[in-house]
Enzyme design. Structure first.
Site, short mmCIF file in Angstrom:
data_model
loop_
_atom_site.label_atom_id
_atom_site.label_comp_id
_atom_site.label_asym_id
_atom_site.label_seq_id
_atom_site.Cartn_x
_atom_site.Cartn_y
_atom_site.Cartn_z
CE LYS A 72 -4.00 2.04 2.74
NZ LYS A 72 -4.70 1.67 3.93
CB SER B 267 -8.15 3.71 2.96
OG SER B 267 -7.51 3.07 3.90
CB SER C 49 -8.12 0.54 5.61
OG SER C 49 -9.20 1.83 5.57
N1 GLN Z 1 -12.85 3.94 6.70
C1 GLN Z 1 -12.15 4.34 7.54
C2 GLN Z 1 -11.80 5.70 7.78
O1 GLN Z 1 -12.16 6.32 6.67
C3 GLN Z 1 -11.11 3.50 8.09
C4 GLN Z 1 -9.98 4.02 7.48
C5 GLN Z 1 -8.63 3.12 7.74
O2 GLN Z 1 -8.89 2.05 8.36
N2 GLN Z 1 -7.56 3.58 7.38
O3 GLN Z 1 -11.18 6.32 8.65
#
Ligand code: GLN
Length: 487
Positions: A77, A152, A176
């Site tokens: 990532k 994400s 994410s």
């Molecule tokens: N969807 C969650 C957020 O927007 C989690 C993001 C993540 O785990 N990096 O904060």
């Protein structure tokens, strides 16, 4: 080659039946044929990967690189530092940033002879639940390219689903890793807080996040954890806790007590998706597990607490991108104030700005007690609720997400996007491990189940999913690729 798992590929390389170079070149060919279509990569390092593979192959022939994944290629990532490679966090702010050092997870994987292919697309600074908040455009879901891949860690999930590399690294602050895994039909684990070093991970919300593997199956995730876990002198939050993950996944699960979280099967959850998750119980009962519904009425606290705490931490963590210390510097400024304001205004996207504003508000003098302090109290309540549940159950089962992958551009209000994280964020607030794994399909789209365990039950969770994957084949399905003759 792409029908077999990372561990099997590693064995074949070790036995000399395949070479690290052949595997790497074949994977790059596969990526070249598919990528661009789903927008899953930000950077590919073809030459670097082949050079690494040649070096590792020679090492293996000399009897070095004894790990299970030596010579096996993977992807990362784009918020994790890989020395000499661009690291953008999918943001204009870091569009041209080249990392001068390796994250600890990368150092450890390099030492084990793993081959880095490139960096994957994501929501900007890991803020988002769809993969649409990327400066480089949305990642498309390989099961239906009109839909999102989740977020994400969108690109890492797509790469794992398409076997573009034998595993991916993602990060999980509030879901994410697990949520894109669910949307793309792959397996991923968010580890107990402190099990994996965050050194070299660009911080979004430091008290919540962990780096973790995403792959076809639980066995691969275990093999990766064996290589990346453990105390790190560069991250004081890491714990000195070592288990052999891969060796832990052939234990039987007779007598396992599963609590099925009733709140996650309300009418907010798609019917077929919920049914698929409930069928996981039936499969696990075949191995001698027991399951019953139970209630843990904390869901009303988890999303608000998560978004207050994560935004507060993000507003502080992202203060360093000011055009002076880090990040894009605006050309349109007459004084220092304008330099800060314009650099941040031009460099950050809308969602990131929204979090910085929210985080700054909840930490400010007039609101701290009402929001941030209250959220910390809610976090304690969530932790206690889990502790109580684990007095009775070994693990908790729920859907990973309320719904299957939504259509691109279909979520207009940010708050509706936040609801997509309803079943994942509690785990991060409590610092617990959780695995998401494929449990079937709804209208041709993958559905994901989530198993949550007490702290340091990571290996146990992977073992349960591994047993499940011995007699189901949802994880083996691959998306039918849209462009012909590619796979
Ligand atoms: N969807 C969650 C957020 O927007 C989690 C993001 C993540 O785990 N990096 O904060």
């Amino acid at each position: 080659m792409f029908d077999i798992t990372a561990v099997k590929i590693g064995e074949k390389i070790k036995k000399g039946e395949l070479s690290a170079v052949d595997v790497t070149v074949a994977t790059i060919d596969r990526i070249n044929a598919l990528s661009g279509h789903y927008n899953e990569f930000i950077t590919l390092d073809v030459q670097g990967a082949v050079a690494q593979a040649e070096r590792v192959q020679k090492g293996i022939e000399r009897g070095e690189f004894l790990s299970a994944l030596a010579g096996v290629p993977f992807v990362v990532k784009d918020n994790i530092c890989v020395k000499g490679m661009k690291m953008t966090c999918a943001s204009k702010m870091l569009e041209n940033f080249v990392s001068p050092y390796d994250a600890t997870v990368i150092t450890r994987l390099r030492k084990a002879g793993a081959i880095i292919l490139g960096k994957t697309n994501m929501d900007e600074f890991a803020m988002g639940s769809t993969g649409e908040n990327s400066y480089f455009g949305a990642t498309l879901n390989p099961y239906d390219e009109r839909r999102v891949a989740g977020g994400s860690s969108s690109g890492s999930a797509v790469a794992a689903a398409l076997r573009e590399g034998f595993y991916s690294l993602g990060t999980d602050t509030g879901g994410s890793i697990r949520q894109p895994c669910a949307y793309c039909g792959v397996t991923g684990i968010k580890t107990t807080y402190g099990v994996v070093s965050r050194y070299g991970l660009v911080a979004h919300a430091s008290s919540l996040e962990q780096i973790g593997p995403m792959a076809v199956d639980a066995e691969t995730c275990a093999a990766v954890l064996d290589l990346i876990c453990g105390k790190d002198k560069f991250d004081s939050t890491t714990v000195d806790y070592n288990v052999e993950y891969l060796n832990s996944i052939s234990n039987d699960i007779k007598g396992l007590k599963i609590g099925v979280l009733s709140e996650s099967f309300s009418d907010k959850t798609d019917k077929t998706l919920g049914d698929n998750v409930l069928k996981v119980c039936d499969t696990l009962k075949y191995f001698g597990a027991q399951a019953e519904m139970f209630s843990m009425p904390i869901t009303q606290y988890t999303l608000p607490a998560y978004y207050v705490i994560s935004s507060a931490e993000a507003s502080s963590n992202l203060a360093r991108y000011d055009g002076v210390r880090y990040g894009l510097r605006s050309n349109f400024c007459n004084n220092i104030e304008e330099l800060y304001v314009n650099s941040r205004s031009e460099g950050f996207g809308d969602e990131v700005k929204r979090r910085i504003l929210l985080g700054t508000l909840v930490l400010s003098a007039g609101y701290y007690d009402d929001y941030y302090k209250l959220a910390l109290r809610a976090r304690e309540t969530v932790k206690k609720a889990f502790e109580k549940a684990f007095e009775k159950y070994d693990v908790i089962l729920s859907p990973t997400t309320p719904k299957v992958a939504p259509k691109i551009n279909s979520i207009i209000k940010p708050i509706d996007m936040y609801f997509g994280d309803a079943y994942t964020v509690a785990v991060n607030l409590a610092g617990l491990p959780a695995v998401s794994f494929p449990c079937g399909f709804s209208d041709g789209l993958p559905t994901g189940a989530q198993l949550i365990g007490p702290a340091f039950s990571d290996a146990k969770l992977l073992n349960i999913v591994h047993q499940y994957q011995q007699i189901t084949d949802y994880h083996k399905k691959t998306p039918e690729c849209k462009k012909e003759g590619q796979v």
